[in-house]
Design a protein around this motif. Sequence first.
Motif, PDB file in Angstrom:
ATOM      1  N   MET A   1      38.305  59.306  69.311  1.00 35.52           N
ATOM      2  CA  MET A   1      37.447  59.037  69.098  1.00 35.52           C
ATOM      3  C   MET A   1      36.108  58.533  67.257  1.00 35.52           C
ATOM      4  O   MET A   1      35.685  59.846  67.181  1.00 35.52           O
ATOM      5  N   LEU A   2      35.380  57.667  67.532  1.00 33.71           N
ATOM      6  CA  LEU A   2      34.832  58.214  65.829  1.00 33.71           C
ATOM      7  C   LEU A   2      32.725  58.017  66.271  1.00 33.71           C
ATOM      8  O   LEU A   2      32.500  56.986  67.313  1.00 33.71           O
ATOM      9  N   VAL A   3      31.987  58.733  65.827  1.00 35.33           N
ATOM     10  CA  VAL A   3      30.765  59.017  66.016  1.00 35.33           C
ATOM     11  C   VAL A   3      29.997  58.446  65.355  1.00 35.33           C
ATOM     12  O   VAL A   3      30.210  59.673  64.400  1.00 35.33           O
ATOM     13  N   ARG A   4      29.338  57.720  64.970  1.00 34.79           N
ATOM     14  CA  ARG A   4      28.744  57.485  63.871  1.00 34.79           C
ATOM     15  C   ARG A   4      26.987  56.820  64.052  1.00 34.79           C
ATOM     16  O   ARG A   4      27.269  56.078  64.709  1.00 34.79           O
ATOM     17  N   GLN A   5      26.090  56.602  63.176  1.00 35.50           N
ATOM     18  CA  GLN A   5      25.424  56.229  62.358  1.00 35.50           C
ATOM     19  C   GLN A   5      24.881  55.461  63.714  1.00 35.50           C
ATOM     20  O   GLN A   5      25.696  54.135  62.731  1.00 35.50           O
ATOM     21  N   ALA A   6      23.568  54.716  64.283  1.00 37.44           N
ATOM     22  CA  ALA A   6      24.024  52.552  64.779  1.00 37.44           C
ATOM     23  C   ALA A   6      22.788  52.167  62.952  1.00 37.44           C
ATOM     24  O   ALA A   6      22.263  52.250  62.744  1.00 37.44           O
ATOM     25  N   THR A   7      23.619  51.010  62.854  1.00 39.28           N
ATOM     26  CA  THR A   7      22.606  50.316  62.109  1.00 39.28           C
ATOM     27  C   THR A   7      21.818  48.842  62.571  1.00 39.28           C
ATOM     28  O   THR A   7      22.317  48.934  63.704  1.00 39.28           O
ATOM     29  N   ILE A   8      21.148  48.278  61.998  1.00 38.40           N
ATOM     30  CA  ILE A   8      20.442  47.133  62.641  1.00 38.40           C
ATOM     31  C   ILE A   8      22.055  45.881  63.194  1.00 38.40           C
ATOM     32  O   ILE A   8      21.789  45.246  64.235  1.00 38.40           O
ATOM     33  N   GLU A   9      23.115  46.459  62.494  1.00 34.06           N
ATOM     34  CA  GLU A   9      23.934  45.462  62.590  1.00 34.06           C
ATOM     35  C   GLU A   9      24.449  45.649  64.129  1.00 34.06           C
ATOM     36  O   GLU A   9      24.968  44.698  65.350  1.00 34.06           O
ATOM     37  N   ASP A  10      24.103  46.833  64.185  1.00 36.86           N
ATOM     38  CA  ASP A  10      25.152  47.181  65.688  1.00 36.86           C
ATOM     39  C   ASP A  10      24.190  46.260  66.992  1.00 36.86           C
ATOM     40  O   ASP A  10      24.916  47.370  68.140  1.00 36.86           O
ATOM     41  N   SER A  11      22.736  45.773  66.942  1.00 36.77           N
ATOM     42  CA  SER A  11      21.930  45.792  67.783  1.00 36.77           C
ATOM     43  C   SER A  11      22.615  44.843  68.797  1.00 36.77           C
ATOM     44  O   SER A  11      22.386  45.245  70.275  1.00 36.77           O
ATOM     45  N   VAL A  12      23.167  43.695  68.548  1.00 39.09           N
ATOM     46  CA  VAL A  12      24.028  43.115  69.474  1.00 39.09           C
ATOM     47  C   VAL A  12      24.980  43.701  70.643  1.00 39.09           C
ATOM     48  O   VAL A  12      24.397  43.740  71.211  1.00 39.09           O
ATOM     49  N   ALA A  13      25.638  44.366  70.317  1.00 39.38           N
ATOM     50  CA  ALA A  13      26.345  45.441  71.074  1.00 39.38           C
ATOM     51  C   ALA A  13      25.992  46.325  71.801  1.00 39.38           C
ATOM     52  O   ALA A  13      26.503  46.850  72.732  1.00 39.38           O
ATOM     53  N   ILE A  14      24.945  47.195  71.247  1.00 38.41           N
ATOM     54  CA  ILE A  14      24.419  48.561  72.097  1.00 38.41           C
ATOM     55  C   ILE A  14      23.337  47.546  72.950  1.00 38.41           C
ATOM     56  O   ILE A  14      23.505  47.741  73.916  1.00 38.41           O
ATOM     57  N   SER A  15      22.897  46.465  72.403  1.00 40.14           N
ATOM     58  CA  SER A  15      22.689  46.020  73.780  1.00 40.14           C
ATOM     59  C   SER A  15      23.253  45.150  75.523  1.00 40.14           C
ATOM     60  O   SER A  15      22.579  45.720  75.713  1.00 40.14           O
ATOM     61  N   GLU A  16      24.503  44.670  74.724  1.00 38.36           N
ATOM     62  CA  GLU A  16      25.273  44.019  75.656  1.00 38.36           C
ATOM     63  C   GLU A  16      25.633  45.790  76.772  1.00 38.36           C
ATOM     64  O   GLU A  16      26.109  45.601  77.674  1.00 38.36           O
ATOM     65  N   LEU A  17      26.321  46.949  75.084  1.00 38.14           N
ATOM     66  CA  LEU A  17      26.934  47.377  76.367  1.00 38.14           C
ATOM     67  C   LEU A  17      25.588  48.652  77.218  1.00 38.14           C
ATOM     68  O   LEU A  17      25.801  48.715  78.579  1.00 38.14           O
ATOM     69  N   ILE A  18      24.777  48.691  76.774  1.00 35.88           N
ATOM     70  CA  ILE A  18      23.540  49.058  77.910  1.00 35.88           C
ATOM     71  C   ILE A  18      23.313  48.373  78.586  1.00 35.88           C
ATOM     72  O   ILE A  18      22.143  49.048  79.645  1.00 35.88           O
ATOM     73  N   SER A  19      22.778  47.259  78.475  1.00 32.90           N
ATOM     74  CA  SER A  19      22.190  46.349  79.573  1.00 32.90           C
ATOM     75  C   SER A  19      23.345  46.093  80.626  1.00 32.90           C
ATOM     76  O   SER A  19      22.846  46.349  81.727  1.00 32.90           O
ATOM     77  N   ARG A  20      24.165  45.782  80.148  1.00 32.71           N
ATOM     78  CA  ARG A  20      25.274  46.009  81.384  1.00 32.71           C
ATOM     79  C   ARG A  20      25.604  46.877  82.082  1.00 32.71           C
ATOM     80  O   ARG A  20      25.568  47.060  83.533  1.00 32.71           O
ATOM     81  N   LEU A  21      25.021  48.063  81.534  1.00 36.47           N
ATOM     82  CA  LEU A  21      25.206  49.476  82.802  1.00 36.47           C
ATOM     83  C   LEU A  21      24.518  49.810  83.413  1.00 36.47           C
ATOM     84  O   LEU A  21      24.195  50.030  84.568  1.00 36.47           O
ATOM     85  N   THR A  22      22.915  49.046  82.323  1.00 33.78           N
ATOM     86  CA  THR A  22      21.807  49.406  83.453  1.00 33.78           C
ATOM     87  C   THR A  22      21.393  48.765  84.628  1.00 33.78           C
ATOM     88  O   THR A  22      21.084  49.020  85.674  1.00 33.78           O
ATOM     89  N   GLU A  23      22.802  47.535  84.218  1.00 31.30           N
ATOM     90  CA  GLU A  23      22.182  45.668  85.393  1.00 31.30           C
ATOM     91  C   GLU A  23      23.213  47.037  86.794  1.00 31.30           C
ATOM     92  O   GLU A  23      22.925  46.862  87.937  1.00 31.30           O
ATOM     93  N   LYS A  24      24.481  47.342  86.708  1.00 29.80           N
ATOM     94  CA  LYS A  24      25.573  48.430  87.367  1.00 29.80           C
ATOM     95  C   LYS A  24      24.815  49.376  87.807  1.00 29.80           C
ATOM     96  O   LYS A  24      24.485  49.109  89.311  1.00 29.80           O
ATOM     97  N   TYR A  25      23.925  51.001  87.705  1.00 34.39           N
ATOM     98  CA  TYR A  25      23.436  51.937  87.340  1.00 34.39           C
ATOM     99  C   TYR A  25      22.363  52.294  87.666  1.00 34.39           C
ATOM    100  O   TYR A  25      22.312  52.909  88.478  1.00 34.39           O
ATOM    101  N   VAL A  26      21.404  51.580  86.914  1.00 41.16           N
ATOM    102  CA  VAL A  26      19.813  51.661  87.262  1.00 41.16           C
ATOM    103  C   VAL A  26      19.137  50.757  88.026  1.00 41.16           C
ATOM    104  O   VAL A  26      18.309  51.225  88.734  1.00 41.16           O
TER     105      VAL A  26
END
Length: 152
Positions: A1-26
């Motif tokens: 596993m790699l941990v790295r700082q996010a960049t603007i280019e990661d915005s779509v992937a971040i949004s997709e992941l957190i939105s999907r999990l929010t729908e399920k758990y929050v």
Amino acid sequence: MLVRQATIEDSVAISELISRLTEKYVLPSCESKVHHILLNSMSSKQVSNNLQNGYYYLLAENANKQLIGVAGLKDYSHLYHLFVCDNHQGRGIAKTLWQTIKCDAERINNTKQFTVNSAITAESVYLSFGFKRLSGIRNRDGMVDIPMTLTL
């Protein structure tokens, strides 16, 4: 596993992941009238805006460089997002993201106190990190959470 700082280019992937999990758990614990507000706050445009305005995000990626976890801090002191994909939960990824982002905040900003508005389903995770409840479960106009704090 790699941990790295996010960049603007990661915005779509971040949004997709957190939105999907929010729908399920929050969202199930929140009133339906706030679902769109919460999901809009996680849009790729909003994540991009966050990244451009001082929010600090770390990403966990697997060996194939697929996004498997996200942690985000507001003002280097408020844990704004912490999500791990379902099929990677229970492997210490959230703990690694939390410990890394906490250490970064201490180093960059000398942060000694953190807050989080925990989802009902996530309280046990934050308790295991050392957070304590500030009060009981609260409902702010349909947004349901548990305010918590951690002092180092």
